[in-house]
Design a protein around this motif. Sequence first.
Motif, PDB file in Angstrom:
ATOM      1  N   ARG A  18       0.803  -1.143   0.221  1.00 20.44           N
ATOM      2  CA  ARG A  18       0.049  -0.053  -0.003  1.00 20.44           C
ATOM      3  C   ARG A  18       0.651   1.223  -0.090  1.00 20.44           C
ATOM      4  O   ARG A  18       1.884   1.216   0.696  1.00 20.44           O
ATOM      5  CB  ARG A  18      -0.848   0.008   1.280  1.00 20.44           C
ATOM      6  N   PRO A  19       0.312   2.443  -0.583  1.00 22.67           N
ATOM      7  CA  PRO A  19       1.035   3.745  -0.583  1.00 22.67           C
ATOM      8  C   PRO A  19       0.852   4.227   0.631  1.00 22.67           C
ATOM      9  O   PRO A  19       0.110   3.964   1.361  1.00 22.67           O
ATOM     10  CB  PRO A  19       0.611   4.537  -1.781  1.00 22.67           C
ATOM     11  N   PRO A  20       1.808   5.349   1.200  1.00 21.64           N
ATOM     12  CA  PRO A  20       1.635   6.082   2.276  1.00 21.64           C
ATOM     13  C   PRO A  20       0.697   7.173   1.756  1.00 21.64           C
ATOM     14  O   PRO A  20       0.167   7.274   0.800  1.00 21.64           O
ATOM     15  CB  PRO A  20       2.938   6.560   2.619  1.00 21.64           C
ATOM     16  N   HIS A  21       0.061   7.789   3.078  1.00 26.29           N
ATOM     17  CA  HIS A  21      -0.879   8.558   2.801  1.00 26.29           C
ATOM     18  C   HIS A  21      -0.553  10.073   3.397  1.00 26.29           C
ATOM     19  O   HIS A  21      -0.225   9.722   4.747  1.00 26.29           O
ATOM     20  CB  HIS A  21      -2.223   8.201   3.441  1.00 26.29           C
ATOM     21  N   TYR A  22      -0.677  11.034   2.914  1.00 24.65           N
ATOM     22  CA  TYR A  22      -0.351  12.300   3.470  1.00 24.65           C
ATOM     23  C   TYR A  22      -1.576  13.188   3.907  1.00 24.65           C
ATOM     24  O   TYR A  22      -2.442  13.303   3.180  1.00 24.65           O
ATOM     25  CB  TYR A  22       0.736  13.212   2.549  1.00 24.65           C
ATOM     26  N   ARG A  23      -1.423  13.555   5.110  1.00 29.28           N
ATOM     27  CA  ARG A  23      -2.847  14.283   5.610  1.00 29.28           C
ATOM     28  C   ARG A  23      -2.132  15.665   6.147  1.00 29.28           C
ATOM     29  O   ARG A  23      -1.236  15.814   6.848  1.00 29.28           O
ATOM     30  CB  ARG A  23      -3.153  13.650   7.074  1.00 29.28           C
ATOM     31  N   LEU A  24      -2.840  16.807   5.675  1.00 29.99           N
ATOM     32  CA  LEU A  24      -2.640  18.190   6.086  1.00 29.99           C
ATOM     33  C   LEU A  24      -3.119  18.263   7.256  1.00 29.99           C
ATOM     34  O   LEU A  24      -4.383  18.195   7.756  1.00 29.99           O
ATOM     35  CB  LEU A  24      -3.463  18.896   4.927  1.00 29.99           C
ATOM     36  N   LEU A  25      -2.383  18.941   8.461  1.00 31.97           N
ATOM     37  CA  LEU A  25      -2.758  19.077   9.679  1.00 31.97           C
ATOM     38  C   LEU A  25      -3.041  20.490   9.809  1.00 31.97           C
ATOM     39  O   LEU A  25      -4.186  20.965  10.669  1.00 31.97           O
ATOM     40  CB  LEU A  25      -1.578  18.683  10.850  1.00 31.97           C
ATOM     41  N   SER A  26      -2.385  21.351   9.251  1.00 28.11           N
ATOM     42  CA  SER A  26      -2.491  22.806   9.394  1.00 28.11           C
ATOM     43  C   SER A  26      -2.113  23.607   8.050  1.00 28.11           C
ATOM     44  O   SER A  26      -0.875  23.134   7.601  1.00 28.11           O
ATOM     45  CB  SER A  26      -2.170  23.461  10.671  1.00 28.11           C
ATOM     46  N   ALA A  27      -2.603  24.783   7.831  1.00 28.60           N
ATOM     47  CA  ALA A  27      -2.015  25.703   7.105  1.00 28.60           C
ATOM     48  C   ALA A  27      -2.371  26.912   7.502  1.00 28.60           C
ATOM     49  O   ALA A  27      -3.455  27.602   7.517  1.00 28.60           O
ATOM     50  CB  ALA A  27      -2.755  25.733   5.518  1.00 28.60           C
ATOM     51  N   GLU A  28      -1.354  27.680   8.114  1.00 26.35           N
ATOM     52  CA  GLU A  28      -1.383  29.000   8.875  1.00 26.35           C
ATOM     53  C   GLU A  28      -0.677  29.966   8.316  1.00 26.35           C
ATOM     54  O   GLU A  28       0.376  29.864   7.892  1.00 26.35           O
ATOM     55  CB  GLU A  28      -1.310  28.638  10.412  1.00 26.35           C
ATOM     56  N   GLY A  29      -1.035  31.327   8.775  1.00 31.18           N
ATOM     57  CA  GLY A  29      -0.421  32.490   8.325  1.00 31.18           C
ATOM     58  C   GLY A  29      -1.225  32.991   7.243  1.00 31.18           C
ATOM     59  O   GLY A  29      -1.905  32.485   6.563  1.00 31.18           O
ATOM     60  N   PRO A  30      -0.507  34.356   6.890  1.00 26.14           N
ATOM     61  CA  PRO A  30      -1.034  34.993   5.632  1.00 26.14           C
ATOM     62  C   PRO A  30      -0.747  34.328   4.457  1.00 26.14           C
ATOM     63  O   PRO A  30       0.336  33.546   4.202  1.00 26.14           O
ATOM     64  CB  PRO A  30      -0.402  36.430   5.724  1.00 26.14           C
ATOM     65  N   HIS A  31      -1.447  34.623   3.291  1.00 20.46           N
ATOM     66  CA  HIS A  31      -1.018  33.960   2.072  1.00 20.46           C
ATOM     67  C   HIS A  31       0.346  34.016   1.418  1.00 20.46           C
ATOM     68  O   HIS A  31       0.791  32.959   0.911  1.00 20.46           O
ATOM     69  CB  HIS A  31      -2.192  34.311   1.160  1.00 20.46           C
ATOM     70  N   HIS A  32       0.859  35.151   1.653  1.00 21.32           N
ATOM     71  CA  HIS A  32       2.102  35.312   1.366  1.00 21.32           C
ATOM     72  C   HIS A  32       3.293  34.391   2.086  1.00 21.32           C
ATOM     73  O   HIS A  32       4.575  34.531   1.799  1.00 21.32           O
ATOM     74  CB  HIS A  32       2.459  36.690   1.143  1.00 21.32           C
ATOM     75  N   ALA A  33       2.950  34.177   3.364  1.00 22.15           N
ATOM     76  CA  ALA A  33       3.791  33.417   4.253  1.00 22.15           C
ATOM     77  C   ALA A  33       3.103  32.399   4.894  1.00 22.15           C
ATOM     78  O   ALA A  33       3.461  32.168   6.204  1.00 22.15           O
ATOM     79  CB  ALA A  33       4.485  34.479   5.157  1.00 22.15           C
ATOM     80  N   ARG A  34       2.495  31.662   4.348  1.00 24.87           N
ATOM     81  CA  ARG A  34       1.895  30.371   4.781  1.00 24.87           C
ATOM     82  C   ARG A  34       2.886  29.090   5.273  1.00 24.87           C
ATOM     83  O   ARG A  34       3.722  29.081   4.596  1.00 24.87           O
ATOM     84  CB  ARG A  34       0.734  30.013   3.858  1.00 24.87           C
ATOM     85  N   VAL A  35       2.599  28.370   6.411  1.00 23.40           N
ATOM     86  CA  VAL A  35       3.382  27.491   6.571  1.00 23.40           C
ATOM     87  C   VAL A  35       2.218  26.203   6.607  1.00 23.40           C
ATOM     88  O   VAL A  35       1.339  26.384   7.539  1.00 23.40           O
ATOM     89  CB  VAL A  35       3.902  27.652   8.476  1.00 23.40           C
ATOM     90  N   TYR A  36       2.555  25.258   6.119  1.00 24.92           N
ATOM     91  CA  TYR A  36       1.696  23.844   6.141  1.00 24.92           C
ATOM     92  C   TYR A  36       2.477  23.003   7.104  1.00 24.92           C
ATOM     93  O   TYR A  36       3.745  22.798   7.059  1.00 24.92           O
ATOM     94  CB  TYR A  36       1.863  23.372   4.542  1.00 24.92           C
ATOM     95  N   GLU A  37       1.625  22.218   7.834  1.00 21.20           N
ATOM     96  CA  GLU A  37       2.104  21.151   8.526  1.00 21.20           C
ATOM     97  C   GLU A  37       1.412  19.666   8.139  1.00 21.20           C
ATOM     98  O   GLU A  37       0.132  19.780   7.988  1.00 21.20           O
ATOM     99  CB  GLU A  37       1.915  21.271   9.917  1.00 21.20           C
ATOM    100  N   VAL A  38       2.016  18.956   7.936  1.00 17.47           N
ATOM    101  CA  VAL A  38       1.590  17.504   7.146  1.00 17.47           C
ATOM    102  C   VAL A  38       2.176  16.111   7.856  1.00 17.47           C
ATOM    103  O   VAL A  38       3.289  16.155   8.439  1.00 17.47           O
ATOM    104  CB  VAL A  38       2.075  17.570   5.763  1.00 17.47           C
ATOM    105  N   GLU A  39       1.271  15.283   8.188  1.00 21.55           N
ATOM    106  CA  GLU A  39       1.918  14.152   8.515  1.00 21.55           C
ATOM    107  C   GLU A  39       1.891  13.026   7.552  1.00 21.55           C
ATOM    108  O   GLU A  39       0.644  13.060   6.893  1.00 21.55           O
ATOM    109  CB  GLU A  39       1.349  13.647   9.959  1.00 21.55           C
ATOM    110  N   VAL A  40       2.520  11.916   7.537  1.00 25.04           N
ATOM    111  CA  VAL A  40       2.633  10.708   6.474  1.00 25.04           C
ATOM    112  C   VAL A  40       1.974   9.612   7.403  1.00 25.04           C
ATOM    113  O   VAL A  40       2.599   9.293   8.270  1.00 25.04           O
ATOM    114  CB  VAL A  40       3.972  10.753   5.821  1.00 25.04           C
ATOM    115  N   LEU A  41       1.326   8.949   6.876  1.00 23.29           N
ATOM    116  CA  LEU A  41       0.620   7.560   7.631  1.00 23.29           C
ATOM    117  C   LEU A  41       0.833   6.386   6.618  1.00 23.29           C
ATOM    118  O   LEU A  41       0.743   6.513   5.422  1.00 23.29           O
ATOM    119  CB  LEU A  41      -0.674   7.982   7.772  1.00 23.29           C
ATOM    120  N   LEU A  42       0.955   5.313   7.388  1.00 23.59           N
ATOM    121  CA  LEU A  42       0.979   4.054   6.559  1.00 23.59           C
ATOM    122  C   LEU A  42       0.108   3.141   7.473  1.00 23.59           C
ATOM    123  O   LEU A  42       0.457   2.876   8.609  1.00 23.59           O
ATOM    124  CB  LEU A  42       2.372   3.567   6.264  1.00 23.59           C
TER     125      LEU A  42
END
Length: 67
Positions: A18-42
């Motif tokens: 099976r492939p790993p799955h990426y889940r978006l946890l958050s996307a914070e900050g203004p559009h020009h300086a956004r910070v994304y946080e992701v986790e990978v699950l299997l």
Amino acid sequence: LKAPKSRLQELAYAQTGRPPHYRLLSAEGPHHARVYEVEVLLGGNVLGRGSGPNRREAETQAANEAL
């Protein structure tokens, strides 16, 4: 060398079929300086987390941590 996401996908398929799955946890900050946080699950297990200025870099960082 292959990219971390590619290496993780190959390893995941070899071990579980099976492939790993990426889940978006958050996307914070203004559009020009956004910070994304992701986790990978299997199979429901979190293997790694990553953050970055875009989703792709956050996923790459999470895959690298998982490896």
